[in-house]
Design a protein around this motif. Structure first.
Motif, PDB file in Angstrom:
ATOM      1  N   LEU A   1       0.389  -3.469   5.827  1.00  0.00           N
ATOM      2  CA  LEU A   1      -0.660  -2.486   6.117  1.00  0.00           C
ATOM      3  C   LEU A   1      -1.582  -2.908   7.257  1.00  0.00           C
ATOM      4  O   LEU A   1      -2.438  -2.130   7.671  1.00  0.00           O
ATOM      5  CB  LEU A   1      -1.478  -2.178   4.862  1.00  0.00           C
TER       6      LEU A   1
ATOM      7  N   LEU B   1       5.128   2.280   1.015  1.00  0.00           N
ATOM      8  CA  LEU B   1       5.477   0.893   0.706  1.00  0.00           C
ATOM      9  C   LEU B   1       5.498   0.653  -0.799  1.00  0.00           C
ATOM     10  O   LEU B   1       6.333  -0.086  -1.320  1.00  0.00           O
ATOM     11  CB  LEU B   1       4.487  -0.058   1.373  1.00  0.00           C
TER      12      LEU B   1
ATOM     13  N   VAL C   1      -1.945  -0.380  10.094  1.00  0.00           N
ATOM     14  CA  VAL C   1      -2.903   0.714  10.156  1.00  0.00           C
ATOM     15  C   VAL C   1      -4.342   0.210  10.076  1.00  0.00           C
ATOM     16  O   VAL C   1      -5.254   0.984   9.838  1.00  0.00           O
ATOM     17  CB  VAL C   1      -2.642   1.751   9.051  1.00  0.00           C
TER      18      VAL C   1
ATOM     19  N   ILE D   1       6.036   3.607   9.866  1.00  0.00           N
ATOM     20  CA  ILE D   1       4.844   4.048  10.599  1.00  0.00           C
ATOM     21  C   ILE D   1       5.241   5.057  11.680  1.00  0.00           C
ATOM     22  O   ILE D   1       4.538   6.045  11.909  1.00  0.00           O
ATOM     23  CB  ILE D   1       4.038   2.856  11.172  1.00  0.00           C
TER      24      ILE D   1
ATOM     25  N   LEU E   1       0.836   5.119   4.525  1.00  0.00           N
ATOM     26  CA  LEU E   1       1.815   4.036   4.631  1.00  0.00           C
ATOM     27  C   LEU E   1       1.862   3.271   3.304  1.00  0.00           C
ATOM     28  O   LEU E   1       2.922   2.827   2.863  1.00  0.00           O
ATOM     29  CB  LEU E   1       1.442   3.095   5.790  1.00  0.00           C
ATOM     30  N   GLY E   2       0.698   3.159   2.669  1.00  0.00           N
ATOM     31  CA  GLY E   2       0.617   2.448   1.384  1.00  0.00           C
ATOM     32  C   GLY E   2       1.499   3.092   0.334  1.00  0.00           C
ATOM     33  O   GLY E   2       2.221   2.407  -0.384  1.00  0.00           O
TER      34      GLY E   2
ATOM     35  N   ASN F   1      -4.381   6.464   8.335  1.00  0.00           N
ATOM     36  CA  ASN F   1      -4.881   6.339   6.971  1.00  0.00           C
ATOM     37  C   ASN F   1      -3.914   5.436   6.205  1.00  0.00           C
ATOM     38  O   ASN F   1      -2.751   5.775   6.014  1.00  0.00           O
ATOM     39  CB  ASN F   1      -4.930   7.733   6.345  1.00  0.00           C
ATOM     40  N   CYS F   2      -4.403   4.283   5.780  1.00  0.00           N
ATOM     41  CA  CYS F   2      -3.459   3.330   5.198  1.00  0.00           C
ATOM     42  C   CYS F   2      -2.914   3.810   3.864  1.00  0.00           C
ATOM     43  O   CYS F   2      -1.935   3.287   3.362  1.00  0.00           O
ATOM     44  CB  CYS F   2      -4.064   1.942   5.092  1.00  0.00           C
TER      45      CYS F   2
END
Lengths: 201, 210, 199
Positions: free
Chosen positions: C103, B138, C106, B95, B134-135, B130-131
């Motif tokens: 997650l 991951l 976020v 992040i 990061l999504g 905005n996930c």
């Protein structure tokens, strides 16, 4: 410039504190997480090799790669009761991973799905236990079969596929056949040496 | 690595496992920035760009700083007995990297191309939270993707996001004129539309790609 | 404003999901069963509570310019703690929530509360705000999950509820069902609002 250094310094400090706190938590949880992972494999092995002594199942590796497991009847590790392998294949929306156990004659004696993320309500039926039963009906169909008669009904076989989840059923069936073939190759076939060893003991 | 494998990763990220409609990643901008076509396209481009960059950078961070391998930089510098396993720091590392990356991209784009900055600029700060970004980082890790695979996955996830966003913007522009019941105006009807689009995308999941 | 208002606003008046349209990704993704929803709600509430308290504690010492990165580091720390503890003690839940655990970082509800509330208010108020918002978030998630699990698989908390004659509406468990259910819930809240203001 001085301000940037100061702000950077503060941010570094905060991150360092966070890192230190996390490493402490990690020390506590790490053994627990590893234990959980080991338990998953252990439970699957016990289900796949019901006749083996749970504490006497050995992993066979080659170049650090897991090949298969050997199940022994007793802790003395003299009599081999069977082998277990992990079958993997991509199903409908995820990889379906199954632990499969075969006895020394090449007959499936147990299996358990280790991991999958198939569609809830459809693909998840590969693991469903119907009301009043004690084991998943789809998986039960594989028990006592040898490599020669594992195929889905849709592919002219005898395994009844799950309605609405043909892709998941087929992936699991095919993964087991493929894994089976690999094991057979590694063991150089299910033939005499194993049984003679049994007789010697 | 085969080309066909990369093609499968791309196709699956765009259609079968569409980030927005199938995996629920990046819903906030999907609902927030889909009111008109221009901003949808701007956001989409910004996301494709940042996702690709983020995939690259986080892959490198993971491979050389976090994973317990002999090529771990900490291992090479401090040479302890065992390579350190720092994977538990992945969330915080990723992040931070994404936040600084977005900031960096913003500054560079502003300097290099003021025109591009004008069209993308306002969306960049929104991207940090905005996930989907990061999504994707991951998921690359979870699926054990190689460097190239991660990049392809990043680009195509961004394209999939843009596709869903642009489709939605097209529908919502027309929806403005439709006689929608008052309580359903705005966000609720957008969700219902997303539901219908998701049903359509469900059809892709029957594709057999191997 | 009495402190109890700070607690209850999260349920209805400022419900993070239904009213503020925040934290939508997890609401959609993990609402396919009540167990997942409550697990996610509890994890997010824990993170929200801790980050609110810490942010409020240090609010006077944080330079304005770098407050957001600092908030993110604080949130990411608590998320990682939840992630590790869940993996060690509730592995099944950890597996079914998947990447939605990390997650939480976020999840805009959490950063939103840090920025809009905890950075400006006292520790006690921030604590109550975090608790109320967290429970409000959990409530929204559970509401969506109850509908989806009950109608989509005929179960609740994993137990079969609807009789054997019930044919589950499979669509509700699949991704489209999440969008449809949440859309109707937000519509319902709007409708209730309209009725209150016109009455």
């Amino acid at each position: 410039m001085k301000e940037i250094l100061k702000l950077g310094g503060i941010l570094m400090l905060v991150t360092a504190i966070a890192g230190a706190a996390l490493s402490m938590v990690n020390v506590i949880t790490k053994p627990k997480i590893e234990e959980q992972k080991r338990l998953v494999t252990q439970r699957a092995l016990v289900a796949a090799l019901p006749t083996a002594d749970p504490d006497s199942i050995e992993a066979v590796t080659q170049n650090d790669q897991l090949e298969y497991y050997i199940g022994y009847a007793t802790a003395a590790k003299k009599k081999i009761v069977g082998y277990a392998f992990i079958a993997k294949k991509y199903g409908y929306s995820s990889e379906i991973e199954t632990m499969v156990g075969v006895d020394t004659t090449g007959k499936i004696i147990g299996l358990k799905v280790i991991d999958h993320k198939e569609t809830p309500g459809l693909g998840t039926k590969i693991e469903e236990i119907r009301y009043g039963e004690s084991s998943p009906y789809f998986q039960d169909q594989f028990i006592n079969r040898t490599i020669d008669n594992i195929a889905l009904d849709k592919d002219n076989g005898e395994i009844k596929s799950i309605t609405g989840a043909t892709v998941s059923s087929r992936a699991m069936t095919e993964s087991i056949v493929e894994g089976f073939k690999r094991l057979e190759q590694k063991l150089d076939g299910f033939k005499k040496p194993i049984t003679t060893q049994e007789q010697v003991n | 690595m085969e080309l066909s494998e990369l093609f499968i990763i791309a196709l699956s990220a765009i259609f079968i496992n569409n980030f927005v409609l199938m995996q629920f990643l990046g819903i906030c901008p999907y609902i927030g920035v889909s009111k008109n076509m221009d901003s949808a396209l701007g956001m989409g481009m910004a996301v494709i760009f940042v996702m690709t960059m983020a995939s690259m950078v986080t892959w490198l961070i993971n491979a050389f700083l976090l994973q317990p391998t002999t090529s771990n930089i900490f291992y090479l510098i401090f040479s302890p007995q065992e390579p350190p396993d720092l994977t538990y720091l992945k969330t915080i590392a990723f992040i931070l990297v994404i936040a600084s990356l977005v900031q960096f991209v913003e500054i560079v784009v502003q300097k290099v191309s003021p025109a591009l900055y004008k069209s993308l600029g306002i969306y960049l700060p929104l991207i940090t939270t905005n996930c989907a970004i990061l999504g994707v980082a991951l998921l690359n890790l979870e699926k054990d993707f190689s460097f190239i695979e991660s990049i392809i996955h990043g680009i195509s996830a961004g394209i999939g996001f843009t596709l869903a966003l642009v489709l939605m913007a097209g529908i919502r522009e027309r929806l403005e004129l439709a006689p929608v019941p008052k309580p359903l105006k705005g966000i609720p009807i957008a969700f219902l539309m997303a539901g219908l689009m998701s049903i359509a995308f469900l059809g892709f999941s029957g594709l057999k790609l191997n | 404003m009495p402190i109890s208002n700070e607690f209850f606003k999260g349920f209805y008046k400022e419900n993070p999901v239904f009213k503020l349209a925040l934290g939508l990704c997890p609401t959609l993704a993990v609402s396919n069963s009540l167990q997942n929803a409550v697990g996610m709600g509890a994890a997010a509430t824990f993170v929200l509570l801790c980050s609110n308290v810490i942010v409020s504690l240090i609010r006077k010492g944080v330079p304005k310019k770098i407050r957001i990165p600092i908030y993110i580091v604080i949130i990411a720390t608590f998320v990682t703690i939840v992630d590790l503890v869940m993996a060690g003690f509730a592995p099944d839940l950890h597996k079914s929530l998947g990447i939605f655990v990390p997650l939480i970082v976020v999840n805009c509800v959490i950063l939103g509360r840090a920025e809009a509330f905890a950075g400006k208010n006292s520790v006690a108020y921030s604590f109550i705000d975090g608790l109320g918002m967290g429970i409000g978030f959990t409530f929204a998630l559970s509401a969506v999950a109850v509908v989806r699990e009950l109608l989509g698989s005929g179960k609740l908390w994993g137990f079969p509820i609807m009789g054997s004659g019930f044919e589950p509406v499979l669509l509700l468990i699949l991704p489209p069902g999440a969008f449809l259910t949440l859309g109707l819930f937000v519509g319902l809240f709007n409708w209730l609002d309209n009725k209150r203001t016109t009455a």
